[in-house]
Write an enzyme that holds these catalytic residues in place. Structure first.
Site, PDB file in Angstrom:
ATOM      1  CE  LYS A  54       0.066  -8.182  -4.217  1.00 49.06           C
ATOM      2  NZ  LYS A  54       0.842  -7.378  -4.129  1.00 49.06           N
ATOM      3  CD  GLN A  98       4.785  -6.759  -3.834  1.00 49.30           C
ATOM      4  OE1 GLN A  98       3.887  -7.166  -4.412  1.00 49.30           O
ATOM      5  NE2 GLN A  98       5.270  -6.109  -2.877  1.00 49.30           N
ATOM      6  CG  ASP A 121       0.215  -1.776  -8.068  1.00 47.87           C
ATOM      7  OD1 ASP A 121      -1.180  -2.456  -7.639  1.00 47.87           O
ATOM      8  OD2 ASP A 121       1.505  -1.584  -7.295  1.00 47.87           O
TER       9      ASP A 121
END
Ligand code: NAP
Length: 309
Positions: A54, A98, A121
């Site tokens: 990422k 994460q 997200d």
């Protein structure tokens, strides 16, 4: 006849190109460089790989990347405090937490602390709610990628029967909402569903997001269906190597399906591309600019100049 292979790498590269163009225009015209903060707690090897990928992709698209690594022993309060600092930091436009987090941390509490405008997200209750209401939202990256892949085969999903295996907040549930927004008829199956094979065979579109290697067999698939495999399981391969296997028994499924994503090279690259797209959209939103759609199948304002292609 063998199915067409949906090339997630190529489609992701195209999307990343559009995102990089939009980031370039923002920097040139508005002195705005989108910034993504990635928060990693502990040392999960798979998460380390995702975060490294990422970071590389973010910088490669002309954006800034800020990595925050906390030890496995970090407390929930420390993590929430970090999220608070990132919420207040004007150079950070997107925050990616994460997952999974260590067991002693309540992931929902930490997610709820993220500013919904920076929630790239799409996991905060606010973005979940907006998406469910069919309103413009930052939607979860993996489901967005799945919809783009399906639409690369069939431009309109309207009226199609879509079957999703898996109902997680990260994949299955937001994917169901995105598909409803595309006017598909959606069934969500899970571990308590009965006669999964029969449910799957109804699907013109079949999405598997379970984490059970090669669970979906060829005879579960409706002939000609579009099959999108989200599953990722790392299995020990030959010579100490790790092989990555999806939820679909690819070889037999590709004899029945009309189109199918490979693992790797299908959904994975799209997740990262959609994360970058969401970061640009978040930066625009925070700056009061129209959010580019990048043809993600959601809001697409006509006067949008930062996502035009
Ligand atoms: P998750 O939270 O563990 O959810 C798995 C889902 O599968 C649950 O809803 C579960 O049902 C269902 N399930 C489990 N066993 C089943 C069975 N035998 N029959 C039917 N359904 C069953 O996983 P996730 O986060 O959604 O991820 C799913 C997979 O996608 C994993 O392999 C993950 O690594 C992968 N993934 C890939 C990407 C990518 O970018 N490529 C991104 C995210 C996730 P219940 O709800 O009833 O327990």
């Amino acid at each position: 006849m063998a199915a067409r292979i949906i090339d997630g790498k190529a489609i992701a590269a195209e999307l990343r190109g559009k995102v990089a163009d939009a980031a370039h225009r923002l920097a040139r015209d508005r002195s705005l460089v989108p910034g993504l903060a990635v928060v990693l707690v502990g040392a999960n090897p798979a998460s380390e790989v995702y975060v490294a990928n990422k970071t590389k992709a973010t910088i490669g698209s002309g954006m800034r990347s800020y990595d925050h690594r906390l030890p496995e022993t970090a407390s929930e309060a420390e993590l929430v405090a970090l999220i608070g600092r990132l919420n207040a930091d004007p150079v950070v436009h997107g925050i990616l937490l994460q997952l999974p987090l260590p067991d002693h941390i309540d992931a929902q509490k930490v997610i709820a602390a993220i500013d919904p405008r920076k929630d790239v997200d799409g996991l905060t209750p606010e973005n979940f709610g907006l998406l469910s209401a069919g309103l413009p939202a930052l939607a979860a990256c993996t489901p967005l990628g799945c919809v783009i892949l399906a639409k690369s085969v069939t431009r309109s999903l309207e009226g199609l029967e879509a079957v999703i295996i898996g109902r997680s907040n990260l994949v299955g549930k937001p994917l169901a909402q995105l598909l409803l927004n595309e006017n598909a008829t959606v069934t969500v199956a899970h571990s308590k569903s009965k006669d999964l094979a029969a449910i799957c065979r109804r699907g013109d579109l079949l999405f598997a997001a379970v984490g059970r290697p090669e669970m979906v067999k060829g005879h579960w698939i409706k002939p000609g269906a579009t099959v999108v495999d989200v599953g990722v399981t790392r299995l020990p391969g030959q010579g100490g190597k790790v092989s990555i296997v999806g939820d679909i028994a690819f070889r037999e499924a590709s004899q029945v399906a009309g189109a199918i994503t490979p693992v790797p090279g299908g959904v994975g690259p799209m997740t990262i591309a959609c994360l970058l797209a969401n970061t640009v959209r978040a930066a625009c939103g925070l700056a009061g600019l129209p959010a580019p759609s990048f043809h993600l199948g959601i809001d697409a304002p006509a006067d949008n100049v930062y996502g035009r292609d």
